[in-house]
Design a protein around this motif. Structure first.
Motif, PDB file in Angstrom:
ATOM      1  N   LEU A  22     -17.193 -25.695  84.757  1.00 46.61           N
ATOM      2  CA  LEU A  22     -16.740 -26.701  83.787  1.00 46.61           C
ATOM      3  C   LEU A  22     -17.259 -26.364  82.393  1.00 46.61           C
ATOM      4  O   LEU A  22     -16.532 -26.402  81.401  1.00 46.61           O
ATOM      5  CB  LEU A  22     -17.284 -28.086  84.173  1.00 46.61           C
ATOM      6  N   TYR A  23     -18.535 -26.031  82.369  1.00 42.49           N
ATOM      7  CA  TYR A  23     -19.180 -25.701  81.107  1.00 42.49           C
ATOM      8  C   TYR A  23     -18.540 -24.465  80.484  1.00 42.49           C
ATOM      9  O   TYR A  23     -18.247 -24.426  79.294  1.00 42.49           O
ATOM     10  CB  TYR A  23     -20.676 -25.468  81.357  1.00 42.49           C
ATOM     11  N   GLY A  26     -15.077 -25.095  79.065  1.00 43.23           N
ATOM     12  CA  GLY A  26     -15.095 -25.871  77.842  1.00 43.23           C
ATOM     13  C   GLY A  26     -15.704 -25.142  76.657  1.00 43.23           C
ATOM     14  O   GLY A  26     -15.402 -25.448  75.518  1.00 43.23           O
ATOM     15  N   TYR A  83     -23.724 -30.837  79.389  1.00 44.94           N
ATOM     16  CA  TYR A  83     -22.288 -30.794  79.128  1.00 44.94           C
ATOM     17  C   TYR A  83     -21.489 -31.288  80.329  1.00 44.94           C
ATOM     18  O   TYR A  83     -20.603 -32.126  80.204  1.00 44.94           O
ATOM     19  CB  TYR A  83     -21.870 -29.362  78.782  1.00 44.94           C
ATOM     20  N   SER A  84     -21.811 -30.761  81.494  1.00 40.69           N
ATOM     21  CA  SER A  84     -20.988 -31.024  82.672  1.00 40.69           C
ATOM     22  C   SER A  84     -21.348 -32.323  83.383  1.00 40.69           C
ATOM     23  O   SER A  84     -20.507 -32.902  84.063  1.00 40.69           O
ATOM     24  CB  SER A  84     -21.102 -29.867  83.664  1.00 40.69           C
ATOM     25  N   PRO A  86     -21.764 -35.563  82.495  1.00 39.67           N
ATOM     26  CA  PRO A  86     -20.844 -36.698  82.305  1.00 39.67           C
ATOM     27  C   PRO A  86     -19.439 -36.394  82.805  1.00 39.67           C
ATOM     28  O   PRO A  86     -18.741 -37.282  83.278  1.00 39.67           O
ATOM     29  CB  PRO A  86     -20.825 -36.879  80.779  1.00 39.67           C
ATOM     30  N   ARG A  87     -19.028 -35.146  82.721  1.00 44.56           N
ATOM     31  CA  ARG A  87     -17.679 -34.779  83.154  1.00 44.56           C
ATOM     32  C   ARG A  87     -17.543 -34.761  84.666  1.00 44.56           C
ATOM     33  O   ARG A  87     -16.438 -34.864  85.187  1.00 44.56           O
ATOM     34  CB  ARG A  87     -17.312 -33.408  82.580  1.00 44.56           C
ATOM     35  N   MET A  88     -18.652 -34.627  85.342  1.00 42.74           N
ATOM     36  CA  MET A  88     -18.628 -34.622  86.801  1.00 42.74           C
ATOM     37  C   MET A  88     -18.194 -35.969  87.355  1.00 42.74           C
ATOM     38  O   MET A  88     -17.818 -36.098  88.499  1.00 42.74           O
ATOM     39  CB  MET A  88     -20.010 -34.276  87.375  1.00 42.74           C
ATOM     40  N   PHE A  90     -15.606 -37.499  86.862  1.00 40.38           N
ATOM     41  CA  PHE A  90     -14.215 -37.438  87.296  1.00 40.38           C
ATOM     42  C   PHE A  90     -14.075 -36.820  88.678  1.00 40.38           C
ATOM     43  O   PHE A  90     -13.145 -37.099  89.398  1.00 40.38           O
ATOM     44  CB  PHE A  90     -13.380 -36.612  86.304  1.00 40.38           C
ATOM     45  N   TYR A  91     -15.008 -35.954  88.982  1.00 38.32           N
ATOM     46  CA  TYR A  91     -14.898 -35.229  90.252  1.00 38.32           C
ATOM     47  C   TYR A  91     -15.757 -35.847  91.349  1.00 38.32           C
ATOM     48  O   TYR A  91     -15.325 -36.009  92.471  1.00 38.32           O
ATOM     49  CB  TYR A  91     -15.329 -33.765  90.054  1.00 38.32           C
TER      50      TYR A  91
END
Ligand SMILES: [Zn+2]
Length: 103
Positions: A22-23, A26, A83-84, A86-88, A90-91
């Motif tokens: 993810l990192y 991005g 970085y990843s 907060p985005r996790m 979603f997963y």
């Protein structure tokens, strides 16, 4: 008993590689998946993970009391987590909550 441990270890590594990719996606925008730098980090992190005596008690090495990582790699993995993380959401919402609780 032993197999449960193995499954857990495998899961943790999956999360780790997901966070790193993810990192990378991005920040480095390498179209062929992981760039060399991130791949190096993933290999390094997995190696440390194998050798760490505390893997059963913790979720991520960033929350570990003994520091298996050298300074440079620790700085890199922290960047990835920041970085990843907060985005996790979603997963893997549950994993993220676990991660936050440990901190
Ligand atoms: Zn990268």
């Amino acid at each position: 008993m032993g197999s449960t441990k193995l499954i857990k270890k495998k899961k943790e590594k999956e999360v780790l590689s997901l966070m790193i990719s993810l990192y990378c996606k991005g920040n480095h925008k390498d179209s062929n998946g992981l760039c060399e730098t991130c791949n190096e980090l993933l290999v390094y992190a997995c190696e440390r993970w194998e050798k760490c005596p505390f893997t059963e008690k913790k979720t991520f090495c960033s929350a570990c009391k003994i520091h298996c990582y050298n300074d440079e790699m620790r700085a890199r993995i922290k960047q990835v987590m920041r970085y990843s993380g907060p985005r996790m959401l979603f997963y893997h919402p549950i994993l993220l909550i676990k991660h936050l609780l440990i901190k």
